[in-house]
Design a protein around this motif. Sequence first.
Motif, PDB file in Angstrom:
ATOM      1  N   HIS A 117     -40.794 -10.598  12.178  1.00 55.24           N
ATOM      2  CA  HIS A 117     -42.163 -11.092  12.326  1.00 55.24           C
ATOM      3  C   HIS A 117     -43.057 -10.501  11.244  1.00 55.24           C
ATOM      4  N   ASP A 160     -43.397  -1.704  11.405  1.00 57.94           N
ATOM      5  CA  ASP A 160     -43.354  -2.822  12.370  1.00 57.94           C
ATOM      6  C   ASP A 160     -43.994  -4.044  11.753  1.00 57.94           C
ATOM      7  N   MET A 161     -43.219  -4.898  11.010  1.00 56.63           N
ATOM      8  CA  MET A 161     -41.848  -4.656  10.666  1.00 56.63           C
ATOM      9  C   MET A 161     -41.543  -5.179   9.265  1.00 56.63           C
ATOM     10  N   GLU A 186     -45.518 -12.447  16.714  1.00 54.04           N
ATOM     11  CA  GLU A 186     -44.657 -11.720  17.661  1.00 54.04           C
ATOM     12  C   GLU A 186     -45.482 -10.787  18.527  1.00 54.04           C
ATOM     13  N   GLU A 187     -46.462 -10.137  17.902  1.00 53.34           N
ATOM     14  CA  GLU A 187     -47.265  -9.151  18.633  1.00 53.34           C
ATOM     15  C   GLU A 187     -48.033  -9.798  19.783  1.00 53.34           C
ATOM     16  N   GLU A 246     -36.327  -5.183  13.769  1.00 55.78           N
ATOM     17  CA  GLU A 246     -37.466  -4.425  14.319  1.00 55.78           C
ATOM     18  C   GLU A 246     -37.162  -2.935  14.125  1.00 55.78           C
TER      19      GLU A 246
HETATM   20 ZN   LIG Z   1     -42.420  -5.534  15.891  1.00 58.24          ZN
END
Ligand SMILES: [Zn+2]
Length: 433
Positions: free
Chosen positions: A109, A142-143, A176-177, A201
């Motif tokens: 992501h 991240d990431m 993604e978050e 990740e």
């Molecule tokens: Zn992540």
Amino acid sequence: MPNLYYSLSERIFKKIDENRDQIAKLVSQLVQIPSITGQEGDAQEFIKEKLTEMGLKVETFEPNVNELKDHPSFFETASYKKFGYSKRPNVIGIWEEGNSGKTLILNGHIDVVPSGPKEEWRYDPWGGEISNGKIYGRGSGDMKGGIVAMIYAVKAIQELEIPINGKVLVESTIEEEDGGIGGALATLLRGYTGNFSINPEPSGLDFYVASAGVLYFKIRVKGRPAHAKEAHKGVNAIDKIWLIYKALKELNEERQRRIVFPPAEECEPDVKGHVTTLNIGMISGGDWPSTVPAWAEIMCRIGWPPGESIREIESQILDRLKEVSRRDPWLRENPPEYCTIGWRAEPSMVNTSDPFVSKLSDLAFKVTGRRPRFCGGTAGLDTRFFINDFNIPSVGYGPIAHNIHGINEFVELDSVIQVAKVIALAIVELLTE
Ligand SMILES: [Zn+2]
């Protein structure tokens, strides 16, 4: 022909080591493009150029809610509500040779969380400073470090002209978050599926084999407003929400005593007793100091490891609400309203005896000399869509990062290199058979 003296894996390792400075630089460049969830466009444009330069066939698309909304895993993400999906493409680089029909998906992501208070950082959160084998900045761990590892894994195989027999998808996906609906899920639903998936990740060179269930919800109660001088004529909604607050606290404590999840506990001993958490994160209510509050509400997030479905979790919450309402005459007549808001993710766990998982573990051992532990289950990951919705074994395997989502986030460059090596070996092993 000195190359003859090297085995294939040694050649790959050597090639990736040679690219060390470029790898660090690319992580740093990516950190310098702040791709906070909702604003991923510029970073995605950069990734698109990078993948195109490598000669991959690059496809991009902006998610379309109409294609997503009937899927059982769908929910409206907060960033979709705020920004929509325009100028937020997913980027997919496709490298295909031969006709084995096998596809390895590398998915990362691009979005990051906000930096938090900048003055507390020792380094510019958007500076991507490289110092002492560490790359600093929001998203370094991240990431973006993981994304760069997968890009350089592919690059190494290409530069060495090692033939593959199959397809590699190099995916940089959004949000993604925020739940990954318009990102990883949308990308799978567009048809970018495969046989195995690696998601770099920041797992600290262990395997994330599980993803937590996550549910956001809101509970609202009403009261009866009155002037404070005759408060006895009103019903205080804050008093009522307090009853619910206490009941949910009890539910949380009971669950924490009861629920264990060894993979999470073995990797993070301090998580013992807290593999599930019901967090009461926001509380609000009332309109005026001298008015008896007419309403109050709390917003919560519950996270839990594999073992219970969303439906089971919701019935536990609703049972508590019923119990509280049964005991309180006002709530009996005016039952609390429950609704979900945002995140609504089932937990997932990859089958750890899948041959893909053991093969990847062997490759990780070959590179690092240590067998990855099976971890995860306390945070929601995009891997759940691959596993739950598309039955694709998916492992989170990525670099060692520190302070992710916190102050002075950084990633260890050595570990990014190691992840690139493991992914490169995986491409060769999985797609040359
Ligand atoms: Zn992540």
